[in-house]
Design a protein around this motif. Structure first.
Motif, PDB file in Angstrom:
ATOM      1  N   PHE A  62      -5.979  13.428 -12.037  1.00  0.00           N
ATOM      2  CA  PHE A  62      -6.667  13.421 -10.745  1.00  0.00           C
ATOM      3  C   PHE A  62      -5.694  13.768  -9.611  1.00  0.00           C
ATOM      4  N   PRO A  63      -5.117  14.956  -9.640  1.00  0.00           N
ATOM      5  CA  PRO A  63      -4.063  15.297  -8.675  1.00  0.00           C
ATOM      6  C   PRO A  63      -4.526  15.361  -7.217  1.00  0.00           C
ATOM      7  N   LEU A  64      -5.802  15.528  -6.975  1.00  0.00           N
ATOM      8  CA  LEU A  64      -6.295  15.618  -5.595  1.00  0.00           C
ATOM      9  C   LEU A  64      -6.672  14.255  -5.014  1.00  0.00           C
ATOM     10  N   MET A  65      -6.563  13.220  -5.819  1.00  0.00           N
ATOM     11  CA  MET A  65      -6.878  11.873  -5.348  1.00  0.00           C
ATOM     12  C   MET A  65      -5.661  11.289  -4.630  1.00  0.00           C
ATOM     13  N   LYS A  66      -5.877  10.814  -3.430  1.00  0.00           N
ATOM     14  CA  LYS A  66      -4.813  10.170  -2.648  1.00  0.00           C
ATOM     15  C   LYS A  66      -4.619   8.755  -3.183  1.00  0.00           C
ATOM     16  N   SER A  67      -3.391   8.381  -3.456  1.00  0.00           N
ATOM     17  CA  SER A  67      -3.127   7.026  -3.954  1.00  0.00           C
ATOM     18  C   SER A  67      -2.254   6.265  -2.973  1.00  0.00           C
ATOM     19  N   ILE A  68      -2.632   5.022  -2.735  1.00  0.00           N
ATOM     20  CA  ILE A  68      -1.916   4.136  -1.834  1.00  0.00           C
ATOM     21  C   ILE A  68      -1.571   2.867  -2.611  1.00  0.00           C
ATOM     22  N   PHE A  69      -0.300   2.534  -2.627  1.00  0.00           N
ATOM     23  CA  PHE A  69       0.163   1.335  -3.322  1.00  0.00           C
ATOM     24  C   PHE A  69       0.530   0.283  -2.281  1.00  0.00           C
ATOM     25  N   ILE A  70      -0.174  -0.829  -2.344  1.00  0.00           N
ATOM     26  CA  ILE A  70      -0.043  -1.885  -1.339  1.00  0.00           C
ATOM     27  C   ILE A  70       0.487  -3.135  -2.030  1.00  0.00           C
ATOM     28  N   GLU A  71       1.640  -3.601  -1.563  1.00  0.00           N
ATOM     29  CA  GLU A  71       2.250  -4.774  -2.175  1.00  0.00           C
ATOM     30  C   GLU A  71       2.396  -5.891  -1.152  1.00  0.00           C
ATOM     31  N   ASP A  72       1.867  -7.057  -1.509  1.00  0.00           N
ATOM     32  CA  ASP A  72       2.027  -8.265  -0.686  1.00  0.00           C
ATOM     33  C   ASP A  72       1.659  -8.059   0.780  1.00  0.00           C
ATOM     34  N   ASN A  73       0.493  -7.503   1.036  1.00  0.00           N
ATOM     35  CA  ASN A  73       0.026  -7.331   2.406  1.00  0.00           C
ATOM     36  C   ASN A  73      -1.283  -8.097   2.572  1.00  0.00           C
ATOM     37  N   MET A  74      -1.180  -9.286   3.117  1.00  0.00           N
ATOM     38  CA  MET A  74      -2.323 -10.185   3.237  1.00  0.00           C
ATOM     39  C   MET A  74      -3.430  -9.613   4.120  1.00  0.00           C
ATOM     40  N   GLU A  75      -3.061  -8.959   5.217  1.00  0.00           N
ATOM     41  CA  GLU A  75      -4.073  -8.413   6.133  1.00  0.00           C
ATOM     42  C   GLU A  75      -4.941  -7.359   5.432  1.00  0.00           C
ATOM     43  N   ILE A  76      -4.309  -6.425   4.746  1.00  0.00           N
ATOM     44  CA  ILE A  76      -5.056  -5.369   4.073  1.00  0.00           C
ATOM     45  C   ILE A  76      -5.825  -5.937   2.885  1.00  0.00           C
ATOM     46  N   SER A  77      -5.186  -6.799   2.106  1.00  0.00           N
ATOM     47  CA  SER A  77      -5.854  -7.402   0.945  1.00  0.00           C
ATOM     48  C   SER A  77      -7.099  -8.170   1.352  1.00  0.00           C
TER      49      SER A  77
END
Length: 105
Positions: free
Chosen positions: A46-61
């Protein structure tokens, strides 16, 4: 790993047809094992899929109602398509996404 704020994530969701959010925690061993497998799958399938890796972010989670890690949330055209939690079958993950991915791209 790039640090994001909630506004960044919302902009990314608006600007991209397909987005994968990968929520993890620093002390999560499952998160660390799964992340390279997901990255590899995205690059190869899936090369056209944007991926975001979020670690230990309480607000976003909290905004995305994430209460356990790892959690993968997939969006197509700004709408949540599917969530995958803790015990993720990589083959099922790829099958689910492939159908809609081919329709969008």
């Amino acid at each position: 790993m790039q640090k994001y704020i909630l506004k960044d994530i919302k902009n990314i969701l608006e600007e991209n047809k397909a987005v994968l959010l990968y929520f993890s925690a620093n002390d999560c061993s499952v998160c660390k094992v799964l992340k390279p497998k997901i990255e590899h799958s995205l690059q190869n399938n899936f090369p056209l899929m944007k991926s975001i890796f979020i670690e230990d972010n309480m607000e976003i989670s909290t905004n995305f109602t994430i209460f356990s890690n790892p959690m993968i949330v997939v969006f197509f055209e700004g709408k949540e398509f599917k969530r995958y939690g803790r015990n993720i079958s990589l083959s099922l993950f790829e099958e689910d996404i492939e159908r809609l991915y081919k329709m969008v791209f």
